[in-house]
Each structure stands twice: as structure tokens, then as C-alpha cells.
Design a protein around this motif. Structure first.
Motif, PDB file in Angstrom:
ATOM      1  N   GLU B 311       0.778  -1.074  -0.064  1.00 21.08           N
ATOM      2  CA  GLU B 311       0.043   0.159   0.068  1.00 21.08           C
ATOM      3  C   GLU B 311       0.851   1.146   0.083  1.00 21.08           C
ATOM      4  O   GLU B 311       0.338   2.229  -0.530  1.00 21.08           O
ATOM      5  N   GLU B 312       2.230   1.307   0.590  1.00 15.64           N
ATOM      6  CA  GLU B 312       2.893   2.251   0.791  1.00 15.64           C
ATOM      7  C   GLU B 312       3.649   2.712  -0.499  1.00 15.64           C
ATOM      8  O   GLU B 312       4.252   3.821  -0.599  1.00 15.64           O
ATOM      9  N   VAL B 313       3.695   1.703  -1.413  1.00 11.35           N
ATOM     10  CA  VAL B 313       4.548   2.050  -2.532  1.00 11.35           C
ATOM     11  C   VAL B 313       4.232   3.327  -3.185  1.00 11.35           C
ATOM     12  O   VAL B 313       2.930   3.125  -3.653  1.00 11.35           O
ATOM     13  N   PRO B 314       5.155   4.151  -3.625  1.00 10.83           N
ATOM     14  CA  PRO B 314       4.654   5.080  -4.508  1.00 10.83           C
ATOM     15  C   PRO B 314       4.341   4.770  -5.859  1.00 10.83           C
ATOM     16  O   PRO B 314       5.197   3.930  -6.480  1.00 10.83           O
ATOM     17  N   VAL B 315       3.542   5.184  -6.432  1.00 15.26           N
ATOM     18  CA  VAL B 315       3.152   4.795  -7.926  1.00 15.26           C
ATOM     19  C   VAL B 315       3.428   5.699  -9.098  1.00 15.26           C
ATOM     20  O   VAL B 315       3.153   6.961  -8.916  1.00 15.26           O
ATOM     21  N   GLU B 316       4.208   5.442  -9.934  1.00 13.07           N
ATOM     22  CA  GLU B 316       4.660   6.331 -11.034  1.00 13.07           C
ATOM     23  C   GLU B 316       4.121   5.626 -12.379  1.00 13.07           C
ATOM     24  O   GLU B 316       4.260   4.523 -12.645  1.00 13.07           O
ATOM     25  N   TYR B 317       3.447   6.375 -13.127  1.00 15.10           N
ATOM     26  CA  TYR B 317       2.919   5.565 -14.437  1.00 15.10           C
ATOM     27  C   TYR B 317       4.127   5.171 -15.425  1.00 15.10           C
ATOM     28  O   TYR B 317       5.164   5.913 -15.170  1.00 15.10           O
ATOM     29  N   ASN B 318       4.046   4.435 -15.902  1.00 14.20           N
ATOM     30  CA  ASN B 318       4.885   3.753 -17.056  1.00 14.20           C
ATOM     31  C   ASN B 318       4.064   3.458 -18.493  1.00 14.20           C
ATOM     32  O   ASN B 318       3.972   2.439 -18.744  1.00 14.20           O
ATOM     33  N   ASN B 319       4.058   4.830 -18.890  1.00 16.45           N
ATOM     34  CA  ASN B 319       3.316   4.824 -20.385  1.00 16.45           C
ATOM     35  C   ASN B 319       4.156   5.201 -21.405  1.00 16.45           C
ATOM     36  O   ASN B 319       4.943   6.391 -21.059  1.00 16.45           O
ATOM     37  N   ALA B 320       4.018   4.962 -22.579  1.00 15.71           N
ATOM     38  CA  ALA B 320       4.482   5.495 -23.933  1.00 15.71           C
ATOM     39  C   ALA B 320       4.154   6.913 -23.935  1.00 15.71           C
ATOM     40  O   ALA B 320       2.873   7.331 -23.494  1.00 15.71           O
ATOM     41  N   GLY B 321       4.854   7.777 -24.490  1.00 14.51           N
ATOM     42  CA  GLY B 321       4.660   9.176 -24.674  1.00 14.51           C
ATOM     43  C   GLY B 321       3.236   9.523 -25.207  1.00 14.51           C
ATOM     44  O   GLY B 321       2.560  10.260 -24.853  1.00 14.51           O
ATOM     45  N   VAL B 322       2.936   8.776 -26.193  1.00 10.77           N
ATOM     46  CA  VAL B 322       1.268   9.081 -26.798  1.00 10.77           C
ATOM     47  C   VAL B 322       0.378   8.883 -25.809  1.00 10.77           C
ATOM     48  O   VAL B 322      -0.675   9.613 -25.810  1.00 10.77           O
ATOM     49  N   THR B 323       0.509   7.883 -25.177  1.00 13.66           N
ATOM     50  CA  THR B 323      -0.667   7.822 -24.051  1.00 13.66           C
ATOM     51  C   THR B 323      -0.579   8.564 -22.962  1.00 13.66           C
ATOM     52  O   THR B 323      -1.659   8.517 -21.961  1.00 13.66           O
ATOM     53  N   LYS B 324       0.472   9.169 -22.396  1.00 15.38           N
ATOM     54  CA  LYS B 324       0.824   9.871 -21.507  1.00 15.38           C
ATOM     55  C   LYS B 324      -0.318  10.790 -21.130  1.00 15.38           C
ATOM     56  O   LYS B 324      -0.699  11.071 -19.977  1.00 15.38           O
ATOM     57  N   PRO B 325      -0.943  11.807 -22.102  1.00 14.09           N
ATOM     58  CA  PRO B 325      -1.943  12.549 -21.727  1.00 14.09           C
ATOM     59  C   PRO B 325      -3.272  12.058 -20.932  1.00 14.09           C
ATOM     60  O   PRO B 325      -3.884  12.638 -20.239  1.00 14.09           O
ATOM     61  N   PHE B 326      -3.428  10.884 -21.111  1.00 10.24           N
ATOM     62  CA  PHE B 326      -4.463  10.084 -20.629  1.00 10.24           C
ATOM     63  C   PHE B 326      -4.450   9.936 -19.118  1.00 10.24           C
ATOM     64  O   PHE B 326      -5.331   9.293 -18.465  1.00 10.24           O
ATOM     65  N   GLU B 327      -3.158  10.067 -18.511  1.00 10.74           N
ATOM     66  CA  GLU B 327      -2.906   9.978 -17.183  1.00 10.74           C
ATOM     67  C   GLU B 327      -3.759  11.046 -16.457  1.00 10.74           C
ATOM     68  O   GLU B 327      -4.018  10.641 -15.218  1.00 10.74           O
TER      69      GLU B 327
END
Lengths: 78, 644
Positions: B311-327
């Protein structure tokens, strides 16, 4: 013996239009009534904690399906 | 893709002598997420901020107050060297403050004088039409002076009392200035009381009222001029110093972050321990840089992550550049948990797809595409950019569906042979081609697809899209659940829904006569029992949502049709009702056309956007997504205005 009563007919197309209108209109009222309280509460919750935007939006738009059903019914009628 | 970045828990231990270098290095590489240290029952204490912390934050406060006074906004400025900045920071900051203080003080004194003039003018107002020098109201031994307002003319009454008087009366404002002998003062005062006399203070200045007011007016003008020149000076200061303010705000913020870092870490008398997270693929970079900057005097170790710590692990997205905006769309709902599927890449496909299906109009797509590019170019904000990128993706999809539907601002592009004869399209000679008969409602599927003539088919099609999307959700839910609680739990909680669906489909096939209805019913019952075991009483209660959720996808056609009808109504009013009247009506027709479509363009962002979003959040996410992960915010700073 049957008298010569004037037989008035309603235009089926007109009735269809009335039905379609009622379907959309009443369904719209329904979802409006349902959404108003949820929306107000959601905005209140968001004022406290902005992270609740997503949840608030979801809860608010849940009754929206009602009016979509109305719209679909209207499309099917007309 | 589909998974957040893998994180490694790292603990950095070292002697306090190298704490400074360690913090510096961590801040520079900007990859280490510090886990705040909690002091409770432990021999370690929270560290003390570095010595310069107080001074740095004092300067920062000073600078920020100046910056907010001047109204300085972030903008593109030339990159500055930090060494030069630090060298001149103190002196420049002091000079800036002095200059500003001087100017604001001067401005304040002028503003006070303006207020004085205002009140003097107000006091003088009653006496304007009485041409007596104000100094003549005072300083008599044998005369009494009455200055004030009464309710009417008192001259006749006054003559009854005495003849030795001097009266000035302004019938408009009912102001009097009355001079009588001292011995008559009391009787006159009594008489005046009957006339509701109210005394007005005579301002303590010399000269006739009208002269004084004229003087005040000219003084006011010159003060106003001075104030505006001061304001120009201040905005001049703003021009000259804004680069400096932005850059030094940055270096001071960085310094203050560094100097307060010990407050987040554990220390003993001679050592420090920094606990935190680093993306697994950057762990080596962390150890390498720390070793070289401290000469190997700190020890970095990898820690195993226990299950309850996930639960404590910080979460960083791992997405390709094109899909980034949808974060952005994900963050609006909730950041995924560490072990959860990150559906950003799926939203990248389905969100624009749904948006395009709903809107599907070449005209609106082009307008909104232009708008999105324009806003992206003009507005330099990190919050707006991803939204505009999403809008651009959506418009590309809208454009494709627009070509498929053959619609332009509500006009059909191709002509259509309908029951009422031939309806011409916008492009002459572009005929609708019949492809094949739809199995539903006896409708003909054509190219371009005329949505208004294919309602039944499209309603069924969109509901089927819904079923597919929802089942994708259940499959993802199955994967999540399997990872968390094993295959059995996943099968009961999520798989049961799919079994129930298969049962329903088979039962329908049975009803039509392809197989015995009992097969479908049996599978349905099996699924139902699994559902009760998996979800408890909540399962059967939610069973009807299968129907309502998939029918909810019919909005893909319904909302689109309402948008078409608005557009074509605008066209109808403009070009078939107003335009044919000719003359000035043509102008009105164009106005109606422009305003109508402007309105519909705005609706075209809101309605399809919100509905497509809702389908993701309500229908799709509820099947598998939990969210609520902690944000990964590495210790560091992204420099904009300075470089080392």
C-alpha cells in the motif's frame, strides 16, 4: 341502427411524436430529479477534498442512464 | 504499459558528515522518493534542518511577497547561471526592496493627501455659494457666528429680533451663515432651534470656498499625475527584475527544500538513515552517483517489500509518450495501486473511439482540431496541455468517424434515396452506396452510414460494443484479483459474471430453438451460485446492472443523434426558413448559422466528452479498478529558469 357519428381519428404520426416527446421529457425530469441531490452533495464533498472529483462525477452521472433510455425509446418510437 | 513502474525500496545510511553531500546528490538526480520518517518509539530522532534553513526561508518569503505584490507570472526567460545568481542575490534583493519601498511609500503619502483633499472638499460643499472668506467665520469678541442648515428662510423672523445682523442664505442647500451681536446670541439660538438649525463645522482654512476647491482640484490633478508616473516606475521595476525574481525564487526554493530535508529523515548522534523508493531501473544510478559524490562513505541497500507494505509503494505511471496525456483522466479518478493494472493505454484507445463515435462530424472535428492546436500554442500551462492533447486525439477519431458517417456540420455529404424521394447531399454527385441488408429492423447498411436511417441497427451494435467493453473490464478484474487473492477468488468474483453472461446467451439461443433451453439455464445457475459465493448478497443485487450497463452504451448513438438533430435544425432554420426571403434576411441566416453552430461546437466538447468519460468511469472501471495509489514524488526540482 348506428347513427352517423363523426369518427375522429388521431393521426398515428402525431401520437408517435407525442409519445417520443413524453419519453424524453419525463425521463429527463426523472434523471434531473435524481441528479440534483447527488450533484449538490458531490460539489459539497469536492469543496472539502478535491480528490473526490472522480468519485463525485461518477455518482452524479449514474442516474443519467435514465434519460438515455428515454432517448433510445424515443428513437425506437419515431 | 498496463503496469505502473516497478519500484525498489532503498535505505541509505551514512555518517552525518556526509549528510549534506547526500542530500545534494539526491536532490540533483531527482529520482528518490523519500519516505517520511515517523519518530514514534524509536531511538532515532528526526533530523535538524541545515543551518542556512532559516535565512533561506526568510529570503524566500521576502522575495515571494515582492513577487506577489508585483504580480509576476511564470514566463519564458533566459536561463541564468546559479553561481552568478547566488553572488548577487543579497545585494540585488536588498536593492529591489529599497527601490520598491521608496516608491510605495511615496505613493502612499500621495494617496493620503488625496484622501485629505477629498474630505476637505466634502466639508466645504455647503459653503460653496456663500462668498465669505473662511477666516472671517472666526475670531470675534462681540459677534456670534452661526453656520449650518435650517429648514427654511429665517430673515423675517430674524428682523423681529434684531436689526444688527449679517445673513447669507443659500436657498438650494438651505445653508446659512449668520452673524449677530453677542448679547442676542441666546434668543437667536432659540429661534434657530425652531427652524431645526444644525451646526456645520467650518473647515480650518483660509480663502473663499470656491477658491479653495479650485486649488484642491488642481493639486489633485498634479498628484494623480505623480501617482501614475510612480506606477509606471513600479511596473518598470517589475520589467527589470522579473527575470531575477523568477530565477532566484527557483534557487531559493531548491535551497530551502534541501535544507529542510533532514526533517524527513532519521538521525542518531552521528549517523543518518534515509528510507525511500526509487524506480527499479534507476537503482544502479542511485548507488553509483551516491558513491562517487560521497567517496563511498554512504551505504545503500535494497529492501524486500513485504506484502502489507504494498500500500505504501509510491506509484509512477509507465506509459509511452502518446498515451501520457490520458494519465490526466486516470488522476481525475484515482491513481492506480502499485500491483494493479494501469488502464491508461486502454483509455487511450477507447476514450477517443467513443468520443468519435458520438460526434462523428468532419466540420466539428476540424473546428475543434484548430481550437485545440490554437489553445495549445497560446496557453503555456502544464495543466492545459494534456487536456488539449486528449482533445486532439478525440478529434482525429471524430474525423475518421465523420468520413465514415459522411457528415459535415449536420449536412449529409452524400445524397440519399429514401422513402420520400431523393434527399440531395452537400457534395453533388456523391451518391450513397447500398452495401447489405442489416439483420435488424430491415435497415440497409450504406456508405456513408446515415445514422438517422440506421437507428435500430446502431442501437443494437452499440449495446454489443458495451457488452464487449464490460467483459474486457471483467477480464482485467480477473487478472487483478488473481494477482491479489489467487485463481479461485478471481474465478468466483469476476469469472462468475462471465459464466452468467454465457448462460444468458445460451438460454437466448435455446429460446430461439438452437439448443435445449436447459443448457443455458444450468450454466446461468452455476454462474449465479459462483457469484453469490464470490460477492455475497451484493452479487445478485447487482445482476441487473449487466443489462443497464450494456444498454448504457446506446448513448454512443443516442447522444450523437441529438447532436446531429441540433446541427441540422440550425441548418434548417438558417437556409430553408430565413435565407429564401432574400435581402437582409440572408445576413440573419448567416448569423443564425454561425451562432447555432458555435453553440453546438461547445456542446460537442462537453456532451461526447462527458459521456465517453462516464462510460470509462462508471461502466468500465467499476468492473476492475480500485485506485488510490500514492503519488511518486521524487525529492528534487525540475529547473526552469536556472542551471548550475
Amino acid at each position: 341502427m348506428v347513427g352517423e357519428e363523426a369518427i375522429t381519428m388521431m393521426d398515428p404520426a402525431g401520437l408517435k411524436a407525442i409519445g417520443a416527446g413524453l419519453a424524453v421529457g419525463l425521463a429527463g425530469l426523472g434523471s434531473g430529479l435524481a441528479e440534483k441531490d447527488i450533484g449538490a452533495a458531490a460539489v459539497g464533498a469536492m469543496a472539502e477534498n478535491e480528490a473526490l472529483f472522480g468519485k463525485g462525477l461518477i455518482l452524479t452521472v449514474i442516474p443519467e442512464t435514465i434519460v438515455i433510455f428515454g432517448l433510445v425509446v424515443a428513437l425506437l418510437i419515431s | 504499459m498496463l503496469k505502473p513502474k516497478s519500484m525498489t525500496r532503498a535505505v541509505i545510511v551514512g555518517h552525518k558528515e556526509v549528510l549534506d553531500e547526500t542530500v545534494d546528490t539526491l536532490h540533483d538526480i531527482n529520482i528518490f522518493h523519500i519516505e517520511e520518517y515517523n519518530e514514534e518509539d524509536s531511538t532515532f530522532k528526526i533530523g535538524k534542518p541545515f543551518e542556512n534553513a532559516g535565512e533561506v526561508s526568510k529570503k524566500l518569503v521576502q522575495l515571494r511577497s515582492i513577487s506577489s505584490f508585483l504580480g509576476i507570472k511564470p514566463k519564458e526567460v533566459p536561463i541564468q547561471d546559479t553561481k552568478v545568481l547566488w553572488a548577487e542575490l543579497d545585494e540585488k534583493l536588498a536593492r529591489l526592496e529599497n527601490e520598491l519601498d521608496e516608491k510605495t511609500e511615496e505613493k502612499n503619502s500621495y494617496e493620503t493627501r488625496l484622501k485629505e483633499l477629498d474630505s476637505l472638499q466634502k466639508e466645504l460643499e455647503p459653503f460653496v455659494s456663500i462668498p465669505i472668506d473662511l477666516k472671517n467665520y472666526r475670531g470675534y469678541e462681540n459677534l456670534s457666528v452661526f453656520a449650518g442648515t435650517v429648514k427654511g428662510d429665517i430673515s423675517s423672523e430674524l428682523s423681529g429680533i434684531t436689526n444688527d445682523y449679517e445673513l447669507e442664505f443659500d436657498p438650494n442647500t438651505l445653508t446659512i451663515a449668520l452673524f449677530v451681536r453677542k448679547d442676542k446670541e441666546e434668543i437667536v439660538a432659540e429661534m434657530l432651534a425652531d427652524y431645526e438649525f444644525r451646526e456645520i463645522r467650518v473647515p480650518d482654512v483660509e480663502g473663499t470656498p470656491s477658491e479653495i476647491i479650485a486649488d484642491a482640484e488642481s493639486e489633485r490633478n498634479s498628484i494623480n499625475e505623480k501617482i501614475s508616473s510612480l506606477e509606471k516606475n513600479i511596473s518598470n521595476i517589475k520589467e527589470r527584475y522579473s527575470d531575477f525574481i523568477l530565477a532566484s525564487d527557483e534557487i531559493l526554493s531548491i535551497e530551502s527544500q534541501k535544507s529542510e530535508a533532514p526533517l524527513r529523515i532519521a538521525t542518531s548522534e552521528h549517523t543518518f538513515v534515509i528510507d525511500g523508493w526509487v524506480p527499479s531501473d534507476e537503482y544502479n544510478k542511485l548507488t553509483r552517483t551516491l558513491e562517487s559524490s560521497t567517496g563511498g562513505r554512504v551505504f545503500v541497500s535494497k529492501q524486500e517489500v513485504a506484502e502489507e507494505e504494498e500500500e505504501e509503494v509510491p506509484v509512477e505511471y509507465n506509459n509511452a509518450g502518446v498515451t501520457k496525456p490520458f494519465e490526466t483522466i486516470m488522476n481525475l479518478y484515482a491513481r492506480p495501486k502499485y500491483k494493479e493494472i494501469d488502464p491508461t493505454a486502454l483509455i487511450f484507445i477507447t476514450f477517443p473511439l467513443f468520443y468519435g463515435m458520438i460526434l462523428g462530424d468532419i466540420g466539428y472535428a476540424l473546428i475543434l482540431l484548430g481550437l485545440a492546436f490554437g489553445v495549445k500554442k497560446l496557453v503555456n500551462s502544464d495543466a492545459i496541455k494534456p487536456l488539449m492533447n486528449i482533445l486532439i486525439y478525440c478529434q482525429v477519431s471524430t474525423l475518421i468517424f465523420g468520413v465514415l458517417y459522411g457528415e459535415f456540420l449536420g449536412f449529409p455529404l452524400a445524397s440519399l434515396h429514401g422513402a420520400h424521394g431523393i434527399e440531395p447531399g452537400l457534395i453533388a454527385g456523391f451518391e450513397t452506396i447500398n452495401l447489405f441488408q442489416s439483420p435488424i429492423g430491415g435497415e440497409m447498411i450504406t456508405y456513408p452510414i446515415h445514422r438517422t436511417h440506421l437507428v435500430m441497427t446502431l442501437i443494437v451494435l452499440t449495446a454489443l460494443i458495451g457488452v464487449a467493453h464490460i467483459n474486457l473490464g471483467y477480464i482485467l478484474g480477473f487478472i487483478n484479483e488473481k494477482k491479489k487473492h489467487g485463481f479461485n477468488a478471481a474465478m468466483l468474483e469476476k469469472g462468475s459474471w462471465i459464466v452468467v453472461e454465457i448462460g444468458i446467451v445460451l438460454a437466448i439461443l435455446g429460446y430461439v430453438g438452437y439448443l435445449p433451453i436447459a443448457v443455458g439455464a444450468a450454466i446461468f445457475v452455476i454462474g449465479f451460485i459462483m457469484l453469490i459465493k464470490g460477492e455475497g448478497i451484493k452479487g445478485p443485487i447487482e445482476l441487473p446492472s449487466l443489462l443497464s450497463n450494456s444498454l448504457s452504451y446506446t448513448r454512443l448513438i443516442a447522444v450523437g443523434l441529438s447532436s446531429i438533430y441540433i446541427a441540422s435544425t440550425v441548418n434548417l432554420i438558417a437556409f430553408e426558413m430565413i435565407w429564401p426571403q432574400g435581402g437582409i434576411a440572408a445576413v440573419f441566416a448567416i448569423l443564425v448559422f454561425i451562432f447555432g453552430h458555435a453553440l453546438n461546437t461547445v456542446l460537442s466538447i462537453i456532451a461526447p466528452g462527458l459521456h465517453a468519460l462516464r462510460l470509462q468511469y462508471v461502466e468500465f472501471f467499476t468492473k476492475f479498478y480500485e485506485g488510490g495509489g500514492k503519488e511518486y514524488s521524487p525529492f528534487g526540482y525540475i529547473r526552469k529558469y536556472t542551471e548550475e
